[in-house]
Design a protein around this motif. Structure first.
Motif, PDB file in Angstrom:
ATOM      1  N   HIS A 304       0.860  -1.179   0.000  1.00 34.30           N
ATOM      2  CA  HIS A 304       0.000   0.000   0.000  1.00 34.30           C
ATOM      3  C   HIS A 304       0.901   1.235   0.000  1.00 34.30           C
ATOM      4  CE1 HIS A 304      -4.148  -1.512   0.540  1.00 34.30           C
ATOM      5  NE2 HIS A 304      -3.539  -2.576   1.032  1.00 34.30           N
ATOM      6  N   ALA A 305       1.303   1.634  -1.184  1.00 31.62           N
ATOM      7  CA  ALA A 305       2.220   2.768  -1.296  1.00 31.62           C
ATOM      8  C   ALA A 305       1.451   4.080  -1.378  1.00 31.62           C
ATOM      9  CB  ALA A 305       3.100   2.597  -2.530  1.00 31.62           C
ATOM     10  N   GLN A 306       0.156   3.993  -1.640  1.00 28.34           N
ATOM     11  CA  GLN A 306      -0.662   5.191  -1.811  1.00 28.34           C
ATOM     12  C   GLN A 306      -1.887   5.120  -0.909  1.00 28.34           C
ATOM     13  OE1 GLN A 306       0.123   7.870  -3.611  1.00 28.34           O
ATOM     14  NE2 GLN A 306       2.051   6.915  -4.259  1.00 28.34           N
ATOM     15  N   PRO A 307      -2.424   6.287  -0.537  1.00 32.51           N
ATOM     16  CA  PRO A 307      -3.548   6.287   0.396  1.00 32.51           C
ATOM     17  C   PRO A 307      -4.845   5.765  -0.207  1.00 32.51           C
ATOM     18  CG  PRO A 307      -3.020   8.522  -0.295  1.00 32.51           C
ATOM     19  CD  PRO A 307      -1.962   7.638  -0.871  1.00 32.51           C
ATOM     20  N   ASN A 308      -5.746   5.439   0.701  1.00 32.21           N
ATOM     21  CA  ASN A 308      -7.130   5.210   0.316  1.00 32.21           C
ATOM     22  C   ASN A 308      -7.347   4.010  -0.603  1.00 32.21           C
ATOM     23  OD1 ASN A 308      -9.725   6.007   0.760  1.00 32.21           O
ATOM     24  ND2 ASN A 308      -9.805   7.392  -0.986  1.00 32.21           N
ATOM     25  N   CYS A 309      -6.555   2.950  -0.409  1.00 32.23           N
ATOM     26  CA  CYS A 309      -6.762   1.743  -1.194  1.00 32.23           C
ATOM     27  C   CYS A 309      -7.255   0.616  -0.293  1.00 32.23           C
ATOM     28  CB  CYS A 309      -5.476   1.308  -1.883  1.00 32.23           C
ATOM     29  SG  CYS A 309      -4.973   2.452  -3.175  1.00 32.23           S
ATOM     30  N   MET A 310      -7.853  -0.369  -0.931  1.00 32.12           N
ATOM     31  CA  MET A 310      -8.389  -1.497  -0.192  1.00 32.12           C
ATOM     32  C   MET A 310      -7.754  -2.781  -0.710  1.00 32.12           C
ATOM     33  SD  MET A 310     -10.648  -4.214  -0.149  1.00 32.12           S
ATOM     34  CE  MET A 310     -11.829  -4.146  -1.487  1.00 32.12           C
ATOM     35  N   SER A 311      -7.315  -3.626   0.189  1.00 29.00           N
ATOM     36  CA  SER A 311      -6.905  -4.968  -0.232  1.00 29.00           C
ATOM     37  C   SER A 311      -7.550  -5.979   0.696  1.00 29.00           C
ATOM     38  CB  SER A 311      -5.383  -5.107  -0.217  1.00 29.00           C
ATOM     39  OG  SER A 311      -4.882  -5.074   1.092  1.00 29.00           O
ATOM     40  N   ASP A 312      -7.978  -7.058   0.123  1.00 32.08           N
ATOM     41  CA  ASP A 312      -8.689  -8.070   0.901  1.00 32.08           C
ATOM     42  C   ASP A 312      -8.192  -9.441   0.445  1.00 32.08           C
ATOM     43  OD1 ASP A 312     -10.435  -9.606   2.312  1.00 32.08           O
ATOM     44  OD2 ASP A 312     -12.220  -9.061   1.155  1.00 32.08           O
ATOM     45  N   GLN A 313      -7.486 -10.116   1.337  1.00 33.52           N
ATOM     46  CA  GLN A 313      -6.928 -11.426   0.976  1.00 33.52           C
ATOM     47  C   GLN A 313      -7.603 -12.513   1.788  1.00 33.52           C
ATOM     48  OE1 GLN A 313      -2.584 -11.734   0.954  1.00 33.52           O
ATOM     49  NE2 GLN A 313      -2.521  -9.634   1.696  1.00 33.52           N
ATOM     50  N   HIS A 314      -7.933 -13.568   1.118  1.00 30.73           N
ATOM     51  CA  HIS A 314      -8.470 -14.714   1.851  1.00 30.73           C
ATOM     52  C   HIS A 314      -7.992 -15.997   1.176  1.00 30.73           C
ATOM     53  CE1 HIS A 314     -12.102 -16.333   4.301  1.00 30.73           C
ATOM     54  NE2 HIS A 314     -11.063 -17.108   4.370  1.00 30.73           N
ATOM     55  N   PHE A 315      -7.182 -16.746   1.896  1.00 28.87           N
ATOM     56  CA  PHE A 315      -6.635 -17.986   1.344  1.00 28.87           C
ATOM     57  C   PHE A 315      -6.971 -19.150   2.265  1.00 28.87           C
ATOM     58  CE2 PHE A 315      -4.277 -14.736  -0.787  1.00 28.87           C
ATOM     59  CZ  PHE A 315      -4.066 -15.255  -2.059  1.00 28.87           C
ATOM     60  N   ARG A 316      -7.333 -20.259   1.655  1.00 27.56           N
ATOM     61  CA  ARG A 316      -7.648 -21.437   2.470  1.00 27.56           C
ATOM     62  C   ARG A 316      -6.867 -22.653   1.995  1.00 27.56           C
ATOM     63  NH1 ARG A 316     -13.860 -21.204   4.665  1.00 27.56           N
ATOM     64  NH2 ARG A 316     -13.521 -19.218   5.706  1.00 27.56           N
ATOM     65  N   GLY A 317      -6.366 -23.404   2.951  1.00 27.01           N
ATOM     66  CA  GLY A 317      -5.608 -24.606   2.634  1.00 27.01           C
ATOM     67  C   GLY A 317      -6.334 -25.846   3.130  1.00 27.01           C
TER      68      GLY A 317
END
Lengths: 440, 498, 252
Positions: A304-317
């Motif tokens: 996240h190098a810039q403001p106001n961004c969204m990241s959503d990670q979901h990993f399942r094993g």
């Protein structure tokens, strides 16, 4: 180990010397190959490879396969699942024009697809510019080998405001047994502002194929553009798969990146996201499902190098038999990247006494006005739930299967393409049935 | 005169007890490091630098038995082959190990037999620290093993503890008086080969505390030890060994303060805890060593190895730490859960301000069946500091039904600091349930305004919010410590919110 | 007590209060009504000193002091109390210790002796009956895990304990069912006296059935466009705000 590395390194240089028909400029290739030095080989002393020994990978020296005859039925079987898609087919590291849709037809829809091998010498600049722009934190040798020895690949460009509703199905099929085949495609995708594209990236093999598959993906997503990618890792047990993916998003870009990794003896995918503009959104989803002695290693790095961004990670094993799963994810929120919203979740089911999971979800935060959270769980199926189902007359195996399926469905339900979602769910079902513990 | 002081302190204490926790957060008058002074006591130093000769001299000076000298030498030889660890989130100038003094002791021929024999200036030092020995003895029922630069100078309540068979003494004394216990347990939890700093400590450790609780004994008081680094350029290498024999219980408190100096000082302690069947050890630390000034000059390098083993069934080790000091902190109080049904706990508040760096966390190694571990970590970053949680939860293949829950939260104050979370979860047994959660939050302007609107100043508001955030950990501390810890937080945060 | 003269306030470059005038005297209850976005909450925030607002011109004096020049905590200590529309949650901070700290800060400011734990508990228990609050809410962290109604009662409890001179209720009725509304209003009515004053900000007339105002003001586009007695509120209930906002400017 050093011996093995030297042999592997020599093999790489040797391929470069002997080979012809490489698709990138000589300068660029040589710079890439100069990175393939002994000290750059990942070892377990490297934090990013802590749980993933590579000796079995380096033990093999793959070679380029000649363009092989392929039974069209094998391919049709795979493309039929995605009837409503454009198909581009690669066999054993070669683009196959006969089995692929006509590229010029696609061009009429506003999607420019260039095969790297079709680019005139000197016109590779644009592709090389995108690649050079990528600064990977796990800058492993495999992407440099891919580039140094590249003989095929795609440069896909969508013009401004173009939306392609029909997904692009990229099929990478291995057919060679006996000798290990090298498959090292480069996929460069550039979405100009406000364009939208969906890609299904399928890695598969005809039974018992031996291969080293080392793709490198570069996605440049301009203002307001949206890319949806579904990667399917379905190669044979004799295949090693190590991929590197780099995506950069300008303002208000969007990336939906799914990975369904069920195949291969050995899998390592590295996905790095760079937010270069604000207001962008990235969704990363994945299931890694292992049986026998598969090793599956998922690494993500979200910058996240810039403001106001969204990241959503979901990993399942889901780990069966002797398999081993690794999740290694990092969210970096840089100074000034205020209003970042970053979520990271990793859940694992251990279904066998001999399976193992190592997970390392990480946060590095340098801004205060952010919403960041991560979580990880490792465990077996919920005994209470199992018992509840059994008490309603369902066999323990069936109950376990139902619960495992449900565990996977929480990810797969987010696949927006119906035929693809059904395909993935059927694959999961088939593989679970094959694993020891669900044998009825 | 003494009496008068005692009465005053009693009043102080009563006031303290009566007042609630918010009281403790009230601004502590002095903005500068409260414990910044140098005690003027004649010191006896060895030459600077480190070699086998120095190691032998340390051992000889302490009149240690042969096995100890040999052990030190083995460690030293091993250390020569090691290199300093490098961590991605800690930066500091290289330490020149040959420019340090490895032994410094107050010049006194014989150890003091009672408090009256203790150098009055030393006692005054403790008073300034808020650790008046006689008052503690009288009022709090705390036995204090005070360590100033390497040598224990006063041990109280020895008599009462002796009666119960409890051994609480400087480790140098234990090496002479109870060599069989020392030889049996020293280095069994942290072997001399463990890591760069632990190995160095094994070679040159000067003193520290030794505790042995015999079977079936519940130690009736909190055992407490205050460490200080006093002499300039003295690396301090404390060694603590605590053994809780079967079905015993002990709570041990460690408090650390150091005088202000413009020069970085190294502290590389080793703490080993051993809990046998059904035994419980509670180890609490409040660490407020000098953190350097606002520009990041000076401060202690705190590179500590703390590890406990739940060797017996149903045993329990609980670490609680409040870390507000040091320029750099690098410590991971850990538990090896070997006994079936054993329990490991780690409660931590780490607060960094200005240019402080902390990399702290724990390791929970599950080896036995039905073992449980709990991790509660609360990081607070302010100023330009960096605060990292780094933790490992490992469930080995043979550990059936292991349970772990980790909650690692970060609180950021201002936009110049960093908060990082690096959990490692390694699970080789499917019957395990391992869960990690972490969140990041900030002290919100809304919260501060809400408290302001009720008449509470911004500084107090921040103190309250931060203490509320860390409450789960403070609750683990003995009351006396909890109040002090909360006060420390407020002092450490001064000036962090504009 | 409170005198606002030609107050102009902006936030993020947008004018929100635009020449507002208001006089509040001891013993009075003023209701401020108005459509969404008219500046009601801004007025509450500016009077209590929340950051993020720019006072462009005008003045607000409170008992002869320049209100706008004071820190929020000093205003609170001088007797201004804001019942928040959305009370803030503060994890881990005990509701009782928080309130005790607040009260003692105010008492100190007034030159009164601080209350010790026992006296404080007596006071708080008495005041709790006023708002029919369950005792376990005292042991919980400030507003955390409270229902919407519990939060609002907690605000009124704080008001009862801190005994302000000027209380500003910012849409205290929003999100309350009729029983809670009755309790909250009952609390206010018991607290009103000839020495204090209330400014009740509300969107709906129904609160004013319970807290009967001496004056009703209609706020629109950042200024008071009409003032009247409690009958005005009933008229607004009947006719809405449009008839006022569409009318040519009336003098407040």
């Amino acid at each position: 180990m050093t011996e093995t590395l030297n042999i592997f390194k020599d093999w790489v240089q040797d391929q470069s010397r002997k080979g012809s028909d490489f698709v990138l400029s000589k300068d660029f290739r040589q710079r890439s190959l100069s990175e393939v030095r002994t000290e750059n080989f990942p070892t377990r002393k490297n934090e990013e490879w802590r749980y993933t020994p590579l000796s079995s990978v380096f033990d093999r020296q793959p070679s380029f396969a000649a363009e092989a005859e392929v039974n069209p039925a094998d391919v049709e079987q795979l493309t039929a699942a995605f009837a409503d898609a454009h198909h581009l087919v690669f066999i054993d590291g070669h683009f196959n024009r006969t089995l692929s849709d006509e590229i010029s037809v696609l061009a009429r829809d506003g999607i420019a697809i260039n095969l790297l091998e079709d680019l005139e010498p000197g016109s590779q600049d644009e592709v090389e510019r995108v690649i050079k722009n990528a600064k990977l934190t796990d800058d492993n040798i495999f992407r440099h080998i891919t580039q140094g020895l590249a003989r095929t690949g795609l440069f896909i460009e969508l013009q401004k405001n173009i939306e392609i509703t029909k997904p692009l199905h990229l099929l990478f099929l291995g057919t060679q047994s006996g000798k290990t085949t090298l498959s090292n495609p480069i996929n460069v995708v550039h979405l100009n502002p406000n364009s939208r594209l969906k890609i299904i990236q399928q890695f598969a093999s005809v039974t018992a194929t031996k291969a080293l598959t080392i793709p490198a993906d570069y996605f440049q997503i301009d203002e307001g553009a949206a890319l949806e990618i579904y990667k399917l890792g379905l190669e044979s047990d004799e295949t090693d798969h190590l991929s590197n993916t780099y995506a950069q998003l300008a303002d208000a870009g969007s990336l939906n990146h799914h990975q369904y990794l069920f195949g291969s003896r050995f899998t390592r995918t590295n996905t790095e996201i760079n937010f270069a503009g604000s207001g962008s959104e990235v969704v990363l989803r994945g299931i890694y499902l292992g049986d026998k002695s598969q090793h599956l290693d998922i690494r993500t790095y979200v910058d996240h190098a810039q403001p106001n961004c969204m990241s959503d990670q979901h990993f399942r094993g889901i780990m069966n038999d002797h398999s081993r799963g690794v999740f290694n994810g990092l969210v970096l929120v840089r100074e000034h990247a205020q209003k970042t919203n970053a979520q990271q979740s990793n859940k694992n089911l251990l279904l066998s006494r001999d399976a193992r999971v190592d997970t390392k979800p990480q946060l590095e935060i340098h801004a205060d006005d952010v919403k960041c959270a991560h979580g990880a769980t490792i465990g077996e199926l919920d005994e209470n739930a199992l018992f509840y189902l059994q008490s309603r007359g369902i066999s323990k195996q069936d109950a376990a299967l139902m619960l495992t399926r449900a565990f996977a469905t929480e990810i797969t339900q987010e696949v927006k393409l119906d035929s693809l979602r059904e395909y993935i769910q059927a694959e999961i079902e088939a593989r679970l049935m094959e694993a020891q513990n669900f044998h009825v | 005169m003494k009496k008068e002081k005692g009465t005053m302190a009693l009043e102080e204490k009563e006031k303290k007890t009566r007042s609630d926790e918010q009281k403790a957060l009230q601004k502590i008058a002095d903005q500068d490091y409260k414990y910044g002074f140098v005690t003027d006591i004649e010191m006896e130093d060895f030459p600077k630098g480190l070699n086998e000769e120095i190691v032998r001299m340390i051992s000889a000076k302490k009149m240690e038995p042969e096995f100890m000298t040999e052990w030190r030498l083995k460690a030293f030889r091993h250390w020569l082959k090691m290199s300093e660890p490098k961590w991605p989130h800690l930066t500091y100038p290289e330490v020149n190990f040959n420019d340090l003094y490895y032994y410094a002791a107050p010049k006194k021929k014989d150890g003091p037999k009672s408090l009256d024999e203790v150098d009055p200036e030393l006692l005054a030092t403790f008073e300034k620290l808020g650790v008046p020995l006689e008052e503690r003895e009288l009022l709090a029922g705390v036995a204090v093993d005070a360590v100033i630069d390497s040598v224990s100078v006063a041990t109280t309540f020895k008599g009462k503890l002796n009666e119960m068979g409890i051994i609480f003494c400087p480790i140098s004394e234990a090496i002479k008086d109870h060599p069989e216990l020392v030889q049996k347990y020293l280095g069994t939890v942290v072997p001399y080969t463990d890591n760069f700093y632990a190995t160095l400590n094994s070679a040159v450790f000067s003193d520290g505390s030794f505790v042995y609780i015999p079977p079936g004994v519940r130690c009736p008081m909190e055992l407490s030890s205050y460490f200080r680094i006093n002499a300039s350029k003295t690396g301090q290498f404390e060694r603590t060994l605590i053994i809780a024999d079967k079905d015993s219980y002990v709570s041990y408190l460690e408090g650390c303060t150091a005088p202000m100096r413009d020069e970085n000082q190294l502290h590389a302690a080793v703490v080993e805890l051993i809990a046998l069947d059904d035994a419980e050890i509670k180890y609490s630390t409040v660490q407020n060593w000098y953190a350097g000034n606002k520009e990041g000059v000076g401060g202690i390098y705190n590179f500590v190895t703390k590890r406990g083993i739940c060797a017996g069934k149903n045993s329990k080790i609980s670490w609680t730490q409040v870390e507000t000091g040091s320029a750099i902190t690098w410590k991971y109080p850990s538990c090896i859960l070997k006994g079936d049904h054993s329990v490991g706990e780690f409660y931590s508040v780490a607060l960094t301000n200005n240019y402080q760096q902390a990399d702290t966390g724990t390791k929970m190694i599950h080896l036995g069946n039905d073992t449980r571990s709990l991790i509660v970590s609360k990081g607070i970053s302010a100023g330009k500091s960096n605060n990292a949680y780094r933790g490992l939860v490992k469930i080995s293949k043979k550990a059936e039904n292991a349970r772990n829950y980790s909650q690692c939260d970060s609180l950021l104050i201002g936009d110049q600091c960093g908060a990082h979370t690096y959990p490692y979860l390694e699970v080789e047994n499917p019957s395990a349930q391992v869960e990690h959660e972490a969140t990041t939050s900030k002290v919100s302007e809304d919260q501060i305004f809400y408290l302001n609107q009720r008449g509470i100043s911004t500084e107090d508001a921040v103190g309250m919010i931060v203490s509320g955030y860390a409450r789960e950990v403070f609750q683990q501390l003995p009351m006396e410590f909890a109040v002090e810890a909360q006060a420390l937080m407020s002092v450490s945060l001064e000036g962090s919110v504009g | 007590m409170l005198s606002i003269k030609n107050l102009n306030v902006s936030a993020e470059g947008k004018t929100i209060l635009n020449g507002l005038n208001l006089e509040v005297n001891k013993g009075e209850i003023h209701a401020i009504m108005g459509p969404n976005g008219s500046g009601k909450s801004t007025l509450a925030h500016v009077l209590s000193g929340r950051s993020g607002y720019q006072v462009e011109s005008g003045s607000a004096s409170y008992n002869g002091l320049d209100l706008l020049d004071m820190l929020p905590e000093i205003r609170a200590r001088e007797g201004i109390f804001l019942a928040f529309q959305y009370p803030i949650e503060i994890p881990g901070v005990n509701n009782t210790s928080f309130l005790k700290k607040a009260l003692n800060e105010i008492r100190k400011h007034r030159g009164e002796e601080e209350l010790d734990a026992i006296d404080f508990l007596q006071l708080i228990k008495k005041q709790m009956q006023l708002v029919e609050m369950k005792e376990d809410l005292l042991r919980r962290p400030v507003n955390q895990g409270f229902s919407g109604g519990e939060k609002k009662r907690n605000e009124i409890l704080q008001m009862a304990v801190l005994d302000p001179k000027l209380a500003i209720l910012d849409e205290t009725d929003s999100g309350l069912d009729i029983d809670a509304l009755r309790i909250v209003a009952g609390g206010v009515n018991k607290l009103r006296s000839k020495d204090n004053a209330f400014v009740v900000i509300t969107h709906y007339q129904r609160l004013l059935d319970y807290i009967v105002p001496d004056f009703v003001h209609v706020l629109s586009d950042g200024k008071i466009i009409k003032s009247g007695t409690k009958e005005l509120a009933l008229e607004l209930e009947d006719r809405g705000y449009d008839w006022l906002t569409n009318e040519p400017e009336t003098v407040a």
